[in-house]
Design a protein around this motif. Structure first.
Motif, short mmCIF file in Angstrom:
data_model
loop_
_atom_site.label_atom_id
_atom_site.label_comp_id
_atom_site.label_asym_id
_atom_site.label_seq_id
_atom_site.Cartn_x
_atom_site.Cartn_y
_atom_site.Cartn_z
N GLU A 24 -10.68 11.26 -0.73
CA GLU A 24 -10.08 11.23 -1.60
C GLU A 24 -10.28 9.64 -1.30
O GLU A 24 -10.14 9.48 -2.67
N MET A 25 -9.47 9.15 -0.33
CA MET A 25 -9.15 8.12 -1.13
C MET A 25 -9.65 6.71 -0.96
O MET A 25 -9.39 6.40 -1.34
N LEU A 26 -10.89 6.79 -0.65
CA LEU A 26 -11.90 5.88 -0.51
C LEU A 26 -12.58 5.86 -2.26
O LEU A 26 -12.37 4.96 -2.39
N LYS A 27 -12.76 6.95 -2.84
CA LYS A 27 -12.98 7.60 -3.47
C LYS A 27 -12.18 6.73 -4.83
O LYS A 27 -12.43 5.94 -5.52
N MET A 28 -10.59 7.02 -4.71
CA MET A 28 -9.54 5.77 -5.23
C MET A 28 -9.27 4.85 -5.09
O MET A 28 -8.96 4.19 -5.72
N ARG A 29 -10.26 4.19 -3.93
CA ARG A 29 -10.10 2.45 -3.56
C ARG A 29 -9.18 2.46 -3.49
O ARG A 29 -8.48 1.05 -3.36
N ASP A 30 -8.63 3.59 -2.41
CA ASP A 30 -6.52 3.25 -1.15
C ASP A 30 -7.04 3.07 -0.38
O ASP A 30 -7.44 3.50 0.45
N SER A 31 -6.25 1.46 0.07
CA SER A 31 -6.72 0.93 1.58
C SER A 31 -6.30 1.56 2.13
O SER A 31 -6.52 1.47 3.49
N ASN A 32 -5.04 3.03 2.07
CA ASN A 32 -5.07 4.17 3.19
C ASN A 32 -6.06 4.52 4.18
O ASN A 32 -6.13 5.06 5.11
N CYS B 138 1.08 -0.96 -0.14
CA CYS B 138 -0.12 0.04 -0.09
C CYS B 138 1.04 1.37 0.16
O CYS B 138 2.21 1.55 0.55
N TRP B 139 -0.02 2.67 -0.44
CA TRP B 139 1.29 4.07 -0.51
C TRP B 139 1.31 3.72 0.93
O TRP B 139 1.29 4.13 1.61
N HIS B 140 2.57 5.33 0.58
CA HIS B 140 3.51 5.41 1.79
C HIS B 140 2.37 5.86 2.55
O HIS B 140 2.22 7.36 1.99
N LEU B 141 2.49 6.01 3.88
CA LEU B 141 1.30 6.78 4.93
C LEU B 141 2.36 6.35 6.46
O LEU B 141 2.37 6.01 7.02
N ASP B 142 2.98 8.13 7.03
CA ASP B 142 3.61 8.70 7.81
C ASP B 142 1.90 8.18 8.86
O ASP B 142 2.24 9.11 9.13
N GLU B 143 2.37 6.80 9.56
CA GLU B 143 1.18 6.58 10.25
C GLU B 143 1.31 7.91 12.11
O GLU B 143 0.48 8.29 12.14
N GLU B 144 2.13 7.87 12.23
CA GLU B 144 3.27 8.84 13.70
C GLU B 144 2.58 10.17 13.21
O GLU B 144 2.19 11.27 14.11
N GLN B 145 3.05 11.18 11.96
CA GLN B 145 2.34 11.68 11.45
C GLN B 145 1.11 12.56 11.41
O GLN B 145 0.29 13.51 12.35
#
Ligand SMILES: [Zn+2]
Length: 267
Positions: free
Chosen positions: A160-168, A123-130
């Motif tokens: 926007e992520m949900l629209k792109m079906r991005d699991s993030n 999945c796309w990189h996501l900085d969880e801590e941030q």
């Protein structure tokens, strides 16, 4: 106006099946969004794919080298980064030459340049801590200093992520919800028996609406829905969890109905 002094940043981006799965940049900027240097490098790679050389994982390159080449490789590496790597190099050398050391108990060595295996989730990189830090900060500002607007921008990002079906999307909303649930004002209001502010109520409503989008998404898998339902029930059972307007039970009727009957049998 004085122009900014030019700084050189070292940027590393990892790809996996057309997704950016991790980024690092020496500029040290901390944000939910990629820094300008990561964006610049990504655009450069997209526009001029031939200019960015594709490298094999380093373990495979090393495998192709003979004894002399390996010796040369390591000595040059240490010479270039003398002060930074020498202590580590000497420690590793000691460990490798000592038969009973931990490093000699396992075969092979880690390779940070090798990609994930085909079965690994990507999945796309996501900085969880941030995400956690920012939500916490905005909540602590109580909707003032533009923090309400900032939280709404985060919600818009999830949408926007949900629209792109991005699991993030679900991943980010989970992180946001955790921070909302950890807000110390919740227990304060509960103790004092006061209602939350309108501004705050609107944010909670948006949070609920987004979860609704996630659990009602026709494209998501049944196991995923079950795990979200479990998570939502867990949050719902927390004492300070705000009630939905007009719903004073602890049932989640809308969410439960979103699942086929069979899935409820084991709850
Ligand atoms: Zn940067």
């Amino acid at each position: 106006m004085q122009s900014e002094p030019e700084t050189v940043c070292n940027v590393a981006i990892s790809f996996d099946r057309c997704k950016i799965t991790s980024v690092t940049c020496s500029c040290g900027n901390k944000d939910i969004f990629y820094c300008a240097h990561v964006v610049a490098l990504s655009l450069y790679r997209i526009r001029k794919p031939d200019q960015v050389k594709l490298h094999l994982p380093i373990s495979e390159t090393l495998f192709q080298m003979n004894r002399d080449q390996l010796q040369k490789f390591v000595q040059y590496l240490i010479t270039v980064h003398h002060t930074e790597v020498l202590p580590t190099a000497q420690k590793l050398a000691d460990e490798i030459l000592s038969q009973n050391s931990e490093i000699n108990q396992v075969h092979g060595a880690p390779d940070p340049t090798a990609g994930a295996s085909i079965d690994d989730e990507n999945c796309w990189h996501l900085d969880e801590e941030q995400v956690q830090e920012q939500v916490k900060l905005f909540l602590s500002q109580g909707g003032y200093h533009g923090s309400g607007k900032q939280l709404n921008l985060l919600f818009a990002k999830v949408r926007e992520m949900l629209k792109m079906r991005d699991s993030n999307g679900a991943r980010m909303l989970t992180l946001i919800t955790e921070q909302f649930m950890a807000d110390p004002r919740l227990s304060l209001w509960r103790q004092q028996g006061t209602a939350m502010t309108d501004k705050y109520r609107q944010l909670w409503d948006e949070l609920g609406a987004l979860w609704m989008c996630i659990v009602l998404n026709p494209h998501c898998k049944l196991e995923q829905k079950s795990s979200w339902l479990k998570q939502l029930k867990k949050w719902n059972s927390v004492d300070v969890c705000p009630w939905e307007d007009g719903n004073h039970g602890n049932e989640l009727p809308n969410l439960t109905n979103a699942l086929p009957q069979g899935a409820n049998a084991n709850q």
